[in-house]
Write a protein that holds these residues in place. Sequence first.
Motif, PDB file in Angstrom:
ATOM      1  N   ARG A  69       0.835  -1.199   0.000  1.00  0.00           N
ATOM      2  CA  ARG A  69       0.000   0.000   0.000  1.00  0.00           C
ATOM      3  C   ARG A  69       0.872   1.253   0.000  1.00  0.00           C
ATOM      4  O   ARG A  69       0.559   2.232  -0.655  1.00  0.00           O
ATOM      5  N   ASP A  89      -1.260  -3.748   2.109  1.00  0.00           N
ATOM      6  CA  ASP A  89      -2.696  -3.522   2.070  1.00  0.00           C
ATOM      7  C   ASP A  89      -3.367  -4.606   2.907  1.00  0.00           C
ATOM      8  O   ASP A  89      -3.080  -5.794   2.754  1.00  0.00           O
ATOM      9  N   THR A  90      -4.244  -4.227   3.798  1.00  0.00           N
ATOM     10  CA  THR A  90      -4.870  -5.178   4.722  1.00  0.00           C
ATOM     11  C   THR A  90      -6.258  -5.615   4.275  1.00  0.00           C
ATOM     12  O   THR A  90      -6.971  -6.254   5.042  1.00  0.00           O
ATOM     13  N   THR A  91      -6.664  -5.312   3.064  1.00  0.00           N
ATOM     14  CA  THR A  91      -8.011  -5.658   2.614  1.00  0.00           C
ATOM     15  C   THR A  91      -8.217  -7.168   2.564  1.00  0.00           C
ATOM     16  O   THR A  91      -9.178  -7.693   3.129  1.00  0.00           O
ATOM     17  N   VAL A  92      -7.339  -7.888   1.879  1.00  0.00           N
ATOM     18  CA  VAL A  92      -7.501  -9.342   1.735  1.00  0.00           C
ATOM     19  C   VAL A  92      -7.322 -10.057   3.077  1.00  0.00           C
ATOM     20  O   VAL A  92      -8.175 -10.863   3.452  1.00  0.00           O
ATOM     21  N   GLY A  94      -7.766  -8.842   6.004  1.00  0.00           N
ATOM     22  CA  GLY A  94      -8.888  -8.444   6.862  1.00  0.00           C
ATOM     23  C   GLY A  94     -10.159  -9.191   6.521  1.00  0.00           C
ATOM     24  O   GLY A  94     -10.900  -9.629   7.408  1.00  0.00           O
ATOM     25  N   SER A  95     -10.439  -9.366   5.234  1.00  0.00           N
ATOM     26  CA  SER A  95     -11.646 -10.098   4.843  1.00  0.00           C
ATOM     27  C   SER A  95     -11.514 -11.582   5.189  1.00  0.00           C
ATOM     28  O   SER A  95     -12.494 -12.215   5.585  1.00  0.00           O
ATOM     29  N   ASN A  96     -10.314 -12.128   5.059  1.00  0.00           N
ATOM     30  CA  ASN A  96     -10.098 -13.521   5.463  1.00  0.00           C
ATOM     31  C   ASN A  96     -10.309 -13.697   6.965  1.00  0.00           C
ATOM     32  O   ASN A  96     -10.890 -14.685   7.404  1.00  0.00           O
ATOM     33  N   GLU A  98     -12.275 -11.809   8.906  1.00  0.00           N
ATOM     34  CA  GLU A  98     -13.708 -11.715   9.174  1.00  0.00           C
ATOM     35  C   GLU A  98     -14.422 -13.016   8.824  1.00  0.00           C
ATOM     36  O   GLU A  98     -15.317 -13.463   9.543  1.00  0.00           O
TER      37      GLU A  98
END
Length: 196
Positions: A69, A89-92, A94-96, A98
């Motif tokens: 990022r 980037d923490t999107t992937v 973070g979704s994993n 959750e």
Amino acid sequence: MNQFGLTIPAHPDNRSAALGGISVLLLVVGGFLTWSYLAPLSKAAVAQGEIRVQSHRKTVDHLEGGIIREILVKDGDYANQGDVLARLDTTVPGSNLEMLISQHDALMAAQARLLAQRDRSSVIAWPNALADRAGDPKVAAIMAGQASILRSQHLALLWNSRPSSCLKRSRTRVCWWRKAYCPNPSCLSWNEPRRA
């Protein structure tokens, strides 16, 4: 005689070739041992030197990979141990995370429901990890779903184990099993299937 007109003896004499090979081998090994004993190898060249890394560049890799990022250093900057060089980037991840938390919550709720079924209880004893987060809509939906499953399975168990007097009742009369499980009057008004 063979097809080419040559005469080949039945037992060829290979002793002379074998003796020649062995004598050459002994001569080489003996010469090397004599040279190693007599050669003066006690001297060495002494010189001062410095060992340096050819390049000061270091490759930085992340163990699991990911999308960068932000890069916080530039080419030629010096970095110390522990300095943050880049942010991922923490999107992937973070979704994993959750998704795994939701699966864990669903499994805990299912376990609590199964324990209530085993104990023939109509109330689920929720684990503290779920009860503390009952205000979260996802956790509330999971808990409501498991409570609904327990209710339907409990009603099915009661329906199949009711006394025969319930089969002959009128539409307005309510059997004991429905009163015991459905204290709410709205629960008593649903139409149940009739048995033949």
